[in-house]
Enzyme design. Structure first.
Site, PDB file in Angstrom:
ATOM      1  N   SER A 133      77.890  46.029  34.849  1.00 42.51           N
ATOM      2  CA  SER A 133      77.081  46.693  35.883  1.00 42.51           C
ATOM      3  C   SER A 133      77.242  48.203  35.820  1.00 42.51           C
ATOM      4  O   SER A 133      78.266  48.707  35.395  1.00 42.51           O
ATOM      5  CB  SER A 133      77.490  46.218  37.275  1.00 42.51           C
ATOM      6  OG  SER A 133      76.794  46.983  38.234  1.00 42.51           O
ATOM      7  N   LYS A 188      79.046  38.428  37.963  1.00 44.21           N
ATOM      8  CA  LYS A 188      78.024  39.485  37.844  1.00 44.21           C
ATOM      9  C   LYS A 188      76.758  39.092  38.616  1.00 44.21           C
ATOM     10  O   LYS A 188      76.120  39.928  39.264  1.00 44.21           O
ATOM     11  CB  LYS A 188      77.692  39.744  36.366  1.00 44.21           C
ATOM     12  CG  LYS A 188      76.493  40.685  36.127  1.00 44.21           C
ATOM     13  CD  LYS A 188      76.736  42.064  36.681  1.00 44.21           C
ATOM     14  CE  LYS A 188      75.654  43.102  36.611  1.00 44.21           C
ATOM     15  NZ  LYS A 188      74.369  42.941  36.096  1.00 44.21           N
ATOM     16  N   HIS A 191      77.428  39.751  42.148  1.00 45.16           N
ATOM     17  CA  HIS A 191      77.372  41.212  42.321  1.00 45.16           C
ATOM     18  C   HIS A 191      75.921  41.624  42.565  1.00 45.16           C
ATOM     19  O   HIS A 191      75.612  42.379  43.495  1.00 45.16           O
ATOM     20  CB  HIS A 191      77.935  41.892  41.062  1.00 45.16           C
ATOM     21  CG  HIS A 191      77.609  43.356  40.948  1.00 45.16           C
ATOM     22  ND1 HIS A 191      76.349  43.824  40.597  1.00 45.16           N
ATOM     23  CD2 HIS A 191      78.362  44.466  41.161  1.00 45.16           C
ATOM     24  CE1 HIS A 191      76.355  45.136  40.595  1.00 45.16           C
ATOM     25  NE2 HIS A 191      77.563  45.556  40.933  1.00 45.16           N
ATOM     26  N   ASN A 192      75.032  41.121  41.737  1.00 42.49           N
ATOM     27  CA  ASN A 192      73.618  41.494  41.892  1.00 42.49           C
ATOM     28  C   ASN A 192      73.039  40.963  43.198  1.00 42.49           C
ATOM     29  O   ASN A 192      72.215  41.618  43.830  1.00 42.49           O
ATOM     30  CB  ASN A 192      72.794  40.970  40.707  1.00 42.49           C
ATOM     31  CG  ASN A 192      73.040  41.782  39.450  1.00 42.49           C
ATOM     32  OD1 ASN A 192      74.049  42.451  39.332  1.00 42.49           O
ATOM     33  ND2 ASN A 192      72.127  41.723  38.502  1.00 42.49           N
ATOM     34  N   GLU A 195      74.084  43.210  45.790  1.00 39.97           N
ATOM     35  CA  GLU A 195      73.290  44.441  45.582  1.00 39.97           C
ATOM     36  C   GLU A 195      71.887  44.297  46.191  1.00 39.97           C
ATOM     37  O   GLU A 195      71.392  45.213  46.853  1.00 39.97           O
ATOM     38  CB  GLU A 195      73.220  44.689  44.074  1.00 39.97           C
ATOM     39  CG  GLU A 195      72.361  45.835  43.613  1.00 39.97           C
ATOM     40  CD  GLU A 195      72.255  45.841  42.075  1.00 39.97           C
ATOM     41  OE1 GLU A 195      73.295  45.817  41.389  1.00 39.97           O
ATOM     42  OE2 GLU A 195      71.117  45.845  41.568  1.00 39.97           O
TER      43      GLU A 195
HETATM   44  P1  NBP Z   1      65.888  46.460  27.171  1.00 41.33           P
HETATM   45  O1  NBP Z   1      64.654  45.788  27.594  1.00 41.33           O
HETATM   46  O2  NBP Z   1      65.969  47.954  27.283  1.00 41.33           O
HETATM   47  O3  NBP Z   1      66.265  46.070  25.669  1.00 41.33           O
HETATM   48  C1  NBP Z   1      66.199  44.780  25.263  1.00 41.33           C
HETATM   49  C2  NBP Z   1      66.756  44.649  23.849  1.00 41.33           C
HETATM   50  O4  NBP Z   1      66.621  43.283  23.506  1.00 41.33           O
HETATM   51  C3  NBP Z   1      66.011  45.451  22.798  1.00 41.33           C
HETATM   52  O5  NBP Z   1      66.926  45.910  21.837  1.00 41.33           O
HETATM   53  C4  NBP Z   1      65.095  44.388  22.183  1.00 41.33           C
HETATM   54  O6  NBP Z   1      64.696  44.627  20.856  1.00 41.33           O
HETATM   55  C5  NBP Z   1      66.013  43.205  22.209  1.00 41.33           C
HETATM   56  N1  NBP Z   1      65.363  41.906  22.046  1.00 41.33           N
HETATM   57  C6  NBP Z   1      64.425  41.287  22.783  1.00 41.33           C
HETATM   58 BR1  NBP Z   1      63.560  42.029  24.228  1.00 41.33          BR
HETATM   59  N2  NBP Z   1      64.114  40.072  22.358  1.00 41.33           N
HETATM   60  C7  NBP Z   1      64.894  39.899  21.273  1.00 41.33           C
HETATM   61  C8  NBP Z   1      65.031  38.838  20.377  1.00 41.33           C
HETATM   62  N3  NBP Z   1      64.346  37.712  20.514  1.00 41.33           N
HETATM   63  N4  NBP Z   1      65.904  38.984  19.354  1.00 41.33           N
HETATM   64  C9  NBP Z   1      66.623  40.115  19.221  1.00 41.33           C
HETATM   65  N5  NBP Z   1      66.536  41.165  20.060  1.00 41.33           N
HETATM   66  C10 NBP Z   1      65.683  41.052  21.078  1.00 41.33           C
HETATM   67  O7  NBP Z   1      67.031  45.793  27.985  1.00 41.33           O
HETATM   68  P2  NBP Z   1      68.332  46.433  28.648  1.00 41.33           P
HETATM   69  O8  NBP Z   1      67.947  47.078  29.930  1.00 41.33           O
HETATM   70  O9  NBP Z   1      69.099  47.200  27.643  1.00 41.33           O
HETATM   71  O10 NBP Z   1      69.144  45.097  29.032  1.00 41.33           O
HETATM   72  C11 NBP Z   1      69.835  44.296  28.087  1.00 41.33           C
HETATM   73  C12 NBP Z   1      70.585  43.227  28.874  1.00 41.33           C
HETATM   74  O11 NBP Z   1      71.475  43.855  29.803  1.00 41.33           O
HETATM   75  C13 NBP Z   1      69.677  42.336  29.721  1.00 41.33           C
HETATM   76  O12 NBP Z   1      70.220  41.047  29.796  1.00 41.33           O
HETATM   77  C14 NBP Z   1      69.751  42.982  31.098  1.00 41.33           C
HETATM   78  O13 NBP Z   1      69.474  42.086  32.138  1.00 41.33           O
HETATM   79  C15 NBP Z   1      71.198  43.430  31.122  1.00 41.33           C
HETATM   80  N6  NBP Z   1      71.498  44.549  32.022  1.00 41.33           N
HETATM   81  C16 NBP Z   1      70.643  45.582  32.181  1.00 41.33           C
HETATM   82  C17 NBP Z   1      70.968  46.621  33.049  1.00 41.33           C
HETATM   83  C18 NBP Z   1      70.061  47.804  33.245  1.00 41.33           C
HETATM   84  O14 NBP Z   1      70.330  48.599  34.163  1.00 41.33           O
HETATM   85  N7  NBP Z   1      69.027  47.986  32.418  1.00 41.33           N
HETATM   86  C19 NBP Z   1      72.185  46.585  33.741  1.00 41.33           C
HETATM   87  C20 NBP Z   1      73.058  45.516  33.531  1.00 41.33           C
HETATM   88  C21 NBP Z   1      72.704  44.498  32.677  1.00 41.33           C
HETATM   89  P3  NBP Z   1      63.346  45.480  20.556  1.00 41.33           P
HETATM   90  O15 NBP Z   1      63.799  46.911  20.628  1.00 41.33           O
HETATM   91  O16 NBP Z   1      62.967  45.058  19.204  1.00 41.33           O
HETATM   92  O17 NBP Z   1      62.351  45.084  21.591  1.00 41.33           O
END
Ligand code: NBP
Length: 467
Positions: A133, A188, A191-192, A195
């Site tokens: 988080s 987690k 936590h959400n 939130e």
């Molecule tokens: P993003 O949407 O920014 O990035 C997603 C990533 O997943 C990209 O690298 C994308 O590749 C890749 N991807 C996808 Br979509 N489908 C795929 C597949 N089938 N095979 C391989 N790679 C794949 O997400 P993020 O915000 O970085 O979040 C990542 C994880 O962390 C999620 O589970 C999210 O819920 C969690 N999270 C996010 C936050 C936040 O604040 N954003 C906080 C805490 C946890 P590409 O570039 O080719 O599309």
């Protein structure tokens, strides 16, 4: 170049920030992103933009990425939760060797994590479901981390996770081994859920104040709250948001009132149903987001309703402040109760005080109250057993009643506060009308009932049709 200590798959918002955080701490790191989805330059752009880090290597070939890592390999998957995780794991398995460790840092469902844990254990691979988080900034500067799985697996990755995580007030890492199976992702998820309700409470406070105050005035009220025991990260960002201007107007006033969600709030609610726990505040806040999304219907119905609002009464700020304090305690109470029940149900042996501690920094729900919670859970396993907190809840009754009454007068949806108060009323009421429910169940379904003060706790059935 020497082999990398750590690997990251997925250069989305979180993957990029975590990779830079890891590189900054001096670990050699390899990063990988898929290609062929219009994202072919993600890796090369990332490496070029960060060429000051000589310990960062980029790959678009999974096999080369895996080969670049020293054994046991430690690979963090930071991609969208769901089938994509299974697909990446499937591709990785033939490339890995016994003892390698896969960490899923995304928001995976804890039951999926438990299944993946079993699958990978059968292949002699370690699997850690790690809740993270703090959003983009937290990932870059130090997130709160909730790793779960086998303790042996955690031992290999503890140095790196604890090094990149946020630090608490005693400079201890906001990262600790949570427990087995999917417990890290479970914690987690809750936590959400907490939130969601914290955000909705602030949205309802804003709704109560905005008829009679402008954004600056509301920010001023909240800024005062933020100097008290109510201080929190979410309150802090709300104050910033209220004051942010775009030219002449406030950005907030231009934002469409339809709230999105990525599912962890509704997972928390569903889980509460499955475990027989109460998380009415999280559920209210999930529903509030859903209701907001019916914008077209709301426009049509508000026009059909066409009731000119009677003159609005000005919210009594002190009462609202006390009501907010009250509702936040109930929200945290429901969240930690849910964790406690899951811990009992799944035999996870979770440490509530340690969970509160790793939530004191780096994460979205960090707050003064979370700091206090660390000590509360050292002595009790529920907030209600803490005399000071219980007295505070008792003393806040008049304020929450006054705020709820005002929400009715002013016709402001105030559901999350209501949920908090209704929960409190029920939990502090000796006799609830559930005797009637039991009688009804027995009447139509012969479900039986128990009798008050029956030392044998036996079940009885009445033939309700006998006159
Ligand atoms: P993003 O949407 O920014 O990035 C997603 C990533 O997943 C990209 O690298 C994308 O590749 C890749 N991807 C996808 Br979509 N489908 C795929 C597949 N089938 N095979 C391989 N790679 C794949 O997400 P993020 O915000 O970085 O979040 C990542 C994880 O962390 C999620 O589970 C999210 O819920 C969690 N999270 C996010 C936050 C936040 O604040 N954003 C906080 C805490 C946890 P590409 O570039 O080719 O599309």
């Amino acid at each position: 170049m020497s082999k990398s200590f750590f690997g990251v798959i997925g250069l989305g918002v979180m993957g990029k920030s975590l990779s830079l955080n890891i590189a900054e701490k001096g670990f050699n790191i390899s990063v990988f992103n898929r290609t062929g989805f219009g994202e072919d330059k993600v890796v090369s752009d990332f490496i070029n933009e960060n060429n000051s880090f000589k310990n960062l290597s980029g790959f678009t070939d999974l096999e080369k990425f895996v080969t670049s890592l020293e054994t046991p390999r430690k690979i963090l998957i930071m991609i969208k939760a769901g089938n994509a995780i299974d697909s990446v794991i499937e591709q990785l398995i033939p490339l890995l060797s016994e003892g390698d460790i896969i960490i899923d840092g995304g928001n995976s469902h804890y039951l999926d994590t438990a299944k993946r844990n079993t699958l990978l254990a059968s292949k002699k691979l370690h699997y850690v479901g790690c809740g993270i988080s703090g959003g983009e900034e937290g990932a870059r500067k130090g997130p709160s981390m909730m790793p779960g799985g086998h303790f042996d697996s955690y031992k290999y990755i503890a140095p790196i996770l604890e090094s990149i995580s946020a630090k608490d007030k005693n400079n201890k890492p906001c990262c600790a081994y949570i427990g087995p199976e999917g417990s890290g992702h479970f914690v987690k998820m809750i936590h959400n859920g907490i939130e969601y309700a914290e955000m909705q409470l602030l949205a309802e406070v804003y709704a109560m104040l905005k008829d009679s105050r402008n954004n600056y005035e509301i920010a001023e009220i909240l800024s005062h709250w933020n100097t008290t025991d109510l201080s929190s990260y979410l309150l802090e960002i709300t104050i910033d948001i209220l004051q942010k201007k775009d030219g002449e107007g406030f950005i907030l006033d231009k934002i469409l009132d339809k709230a999105g969600n990525k599912g962890t709030g509704s997972w928390s609610s569903k889980t509460a149903f499955d475990l027989g726990a109460v998380n009415s505040m999280m559920s209210s806040s999930v529903f509030a987001r859903y209701i907001s999304s019916f914008k077209d219907e709301r426009i049509a119905l508000s026009r059909a309703f066409n009731k000119k609002t009677i003159s609005k009464e000005i919210a009594h700020v002190m009462a609202l402040e006390n009501a907010y304090r009250f509702a936040r305690i109930i929200n945290h109470h429901q969240g930690f109760q849910l964790i406690k029940l899951a811990s009992i149900e799944y035999h996870w042996n979770l440490n509530l005080s340690e969970i509160a501690r790793i939530w004191t920094n780096g994460c979205i729900i960090r707050s003064d109250f979370m700091e206090k919670s660390v000590d509360v859970f050292k002595q009790h396993d529920t907030y209600f057993d803490d005399k000071q907190i219980f007295e505070l809840l008792k003393l806040s009754e008049e304020s929450i009643k006054e705020s709820i009454a005002l929400s009715l007068t002013n016709r402001v949806a105030f559901d999350t506060f209501w949920s908090a108060y209704n929960y409190w009323i029920s939990m502090t009421t000796e006799n609830l009308p559930a005797n009637l429910i039991q009688a009804q169940r027995d009447y139509f379904g012969a479900h039986t009932y128990q009798i008050k003060n029956d030392s044998l706790s036996q079940y009885y059935h009445t033939n309700w049709f006998d006159i």
